[in-house]
Design a protein around this motif. Structure first.
Motif, short mmCIF file in Angstrom:
data_model
loop_
_atom_site.label_atom_id
_atom_site.label_comp_id
_atom_site.label_asym_id
_atom_site.label_seq_id
_atom_site.Cartn_x
_atom_site.Cartn_y
_atom_site.Cartn_z
N ASP A 62 27.12 25.41 42.54
CA ASP A 62 28.07 25.91 41.55
C ASP A 62 28.50 27.31 41.98
N HIS A 65 30.54 29.99 39.99
CA HIS A 65 29.95 30.52 38.77
C HIS A 65 28.64 31.23 39.05
N ILE A 70 30.25 36.24 41.40
CA ILE A 70 30.76 37.15 40.37
C ILE A 70 30.60 38.60 40.82
N GLN A 173 37.68 31.40 37.50
CA GLN A 173 36.62 30.56 38.07
C GLN A 173 35.33 30.65 37.27
N THR A 174 35.02 31.83 36.75
CA THR A 174 33.76 32.00 36.02
C THR A 174 33.83 31.49 34.59
N THR A 175 35.01 31.41 34.01
CA THR A 175 35.13 30.95 32.63
C THR A 175 35.81 29.59 32.51
N ARG A 177 36.68 25.78 32.34
CA ARG A 177 35.99 24.57 31.90
C ARG A 177 36.71 23.36 32.45
#
Length: 431
Positions: A62, A65, A70, A173-175, A177
């Motif tokens: 992943d 994430h 980050i 990319q981090t949030t 869905r």
């Protein structure tokens, strides 16, 4: 204080930015080469247990994430932001100085023409703004005009655009869905935990003359039942490379598979009927611990010794249904049924009919796409300012004989500016 200055200088340095860009490129490559979102067993089966453990421990399953992705993105954004903040005061002062005659009259000119009778004509031919009257340090009359000072901001705006682009991409990319909804026309299924439902209205496959698929197209309707204040939904058509946006989410035509109608009789009487996609389970209605699993559907079944089952074409000319039967989680048996054959389990009779295609719709909810788009447009604006907007200054000083010496300066595109300058002043000299 000295330590903070050194830290600021390091965080805003070009060397640190290049190192972060290299790390970001490596991180994106890892995220592209390593299949994302799989389980430890999946990686262990395809690689090895040691490699699978490494992938899971480093969050390579992943990557976008992970804490390290980050961190890289955050430090790169910080570097770009500090770099822009550091250069901003100097850039403001330089822009203001470029518009002050007293600073320019003392500067060295890129090109000069003496003996000009009508300097205003030269200003006009060079498409300069109306010149302002001023004086030199020794009291001589002078004229001054500057244009396109905004071109000095090209590199700064470009850096700002890259900052917004990376920030938007990183936050997205981090949030972000992602969901997958699949089924046949008529199915209505929830879209994960969004509170929205997707109905597959229709699904068509355009085929070439040789029978291969040319395009997949799905008609969908999205309904928002969770948030009455939000978008209520709507209908759209999605196909490969032609997504649709509904309820703030992006819908993509992702893939296609096979499904079949499964009919269950109990003691010869109809018990249940459902369309089951390959890879789905069907618990028996009055005995849910007994489950029929459709492993795969071969539309044009062939069996090759040493190779196994496969399909000769995508036309349902000779369908075969590979199934498994489970009772209380234990495998009872596995086999393939041809068209017209029945599976008997105690008092239950199971048949597979009506092979049909199902569609898989990929759904993405990214609330920072606008920020990445803004960053891209800002970067493009910065490039246009940097390469096509050329700051220029022209000034004229009156000599003792009444004629004028016209000077020009252009820091970008100097050769082109000199050529234009010479053409603009050619006819202005002479008796």
């Amino acid at each position: 204080m000295e330590a903070l200055k050194k830290l600021w200088k390091f965080l805003s340095s070009m060397r640190f930015a290049i190192a972060l860009l290299v790390l970001l490129a490596v991180a994106c490559s890892v995220g592209s080469f390593v299949t994302q979102g799989q389980t430890y067993d999946w990686y262990a089966q395809r690689y090895s247990e040691r490699t699978a453990a490494l992938i899971v421990a480093l969050r390579l399953d992943d990557a976008f994430h992970s804490w390290w992705f980050i961190a890289i993105t955050a430090f790169l954004c910080l570097n770009l932001l500090l770099c822009n903040l550091t250069r901003l005061p100097q850039l403001i002062r330089r822009t203001q100085a470029e518009g002050r005659p007293e600073n320019t009259l003392r500067a060295a000119a890129d090109v000069t023409r003496e003996g000009i009778r009508e300097p205003e004509t030269a200003f006009a031919r060079l498409r300069m703004p109306k010149p302002v009257a001023c004086e030199t340090a020794d009291g001589r009359k002078a004229l001054f005009a500057a244009k396109h000072r905004v071109g000095l901001w090209g590199a700064w705006v470009c850096h700002l655009g890259i900052f917004l682009l990376i920030l938007g991409f990183g936050l997205g990319q981090t949030t972000q869905r992602q969901y997958a909804v699949y089924g046949v026309p008529g199915d209505t299924k929830p879209i994960g935990d969004t509170g929205c439902f997707l109905t597959i209205d229709d699904f068509t496959i355009e085929r070439r003359e040789d029978g291969s698929a040319a395009q997949y197209t799905s008609g969908i309707t999205v309904t928002n039942v969770a948030n009455s204040a939000g978008p209520s939904g709507g209908s759209a058509t999605v196909s490969v490379n032609h997504p649709a946006t509904l309820c703030g989410m992006k819908f993509y035509q992702n893939s296609v598979g096979w499904a079949a109608k499964v009919s269950v009789l109990e003691g010869g009487a109809p018990l249940q009927e459902a369309v089951v996609c390959a890879g789905d389970l069907l618990p028996i209605a009055d005995k849910p611990e007994l489950v029929v699993y459709l492993n795969a559907l071969y539309p044009d079944y062939v069996f090759t010794p040493g190779v196994g089952p496969s399909t000769a074409s995508e036309r349902p000319d000779n369908p075969a249904y590979l199934y498994s039967v489970y009772y209380q989680g234990q495998l009872l048996g596995m086999n393939a049924l041809m068209a017209g054959e029945e599976l008997t389990i105690d008092d239950y009779t199971v048949t597979f009919t009506d092979p049909q295609n199902y569609t898989l719709i990929a759904v993405k909810a990214d609330h920072f796409t606008w920020l990445a788009l803004l960053g891209g447009l800002t970067t493009l604006l910065g490039l246009l300012l940097a390469f096509y907007v050329q700051p220029a200054k022209v000034w004229a000083v009156q000599e003792a004989d009444g004629r004028w010496t016209v000077c020009g300066q252009c820091r970008k595109g100097g050769a082109i500016f000199r050529e234009r300058f010479e053409k603009a002043t050619d006819s202005q000299t002479g008796e």
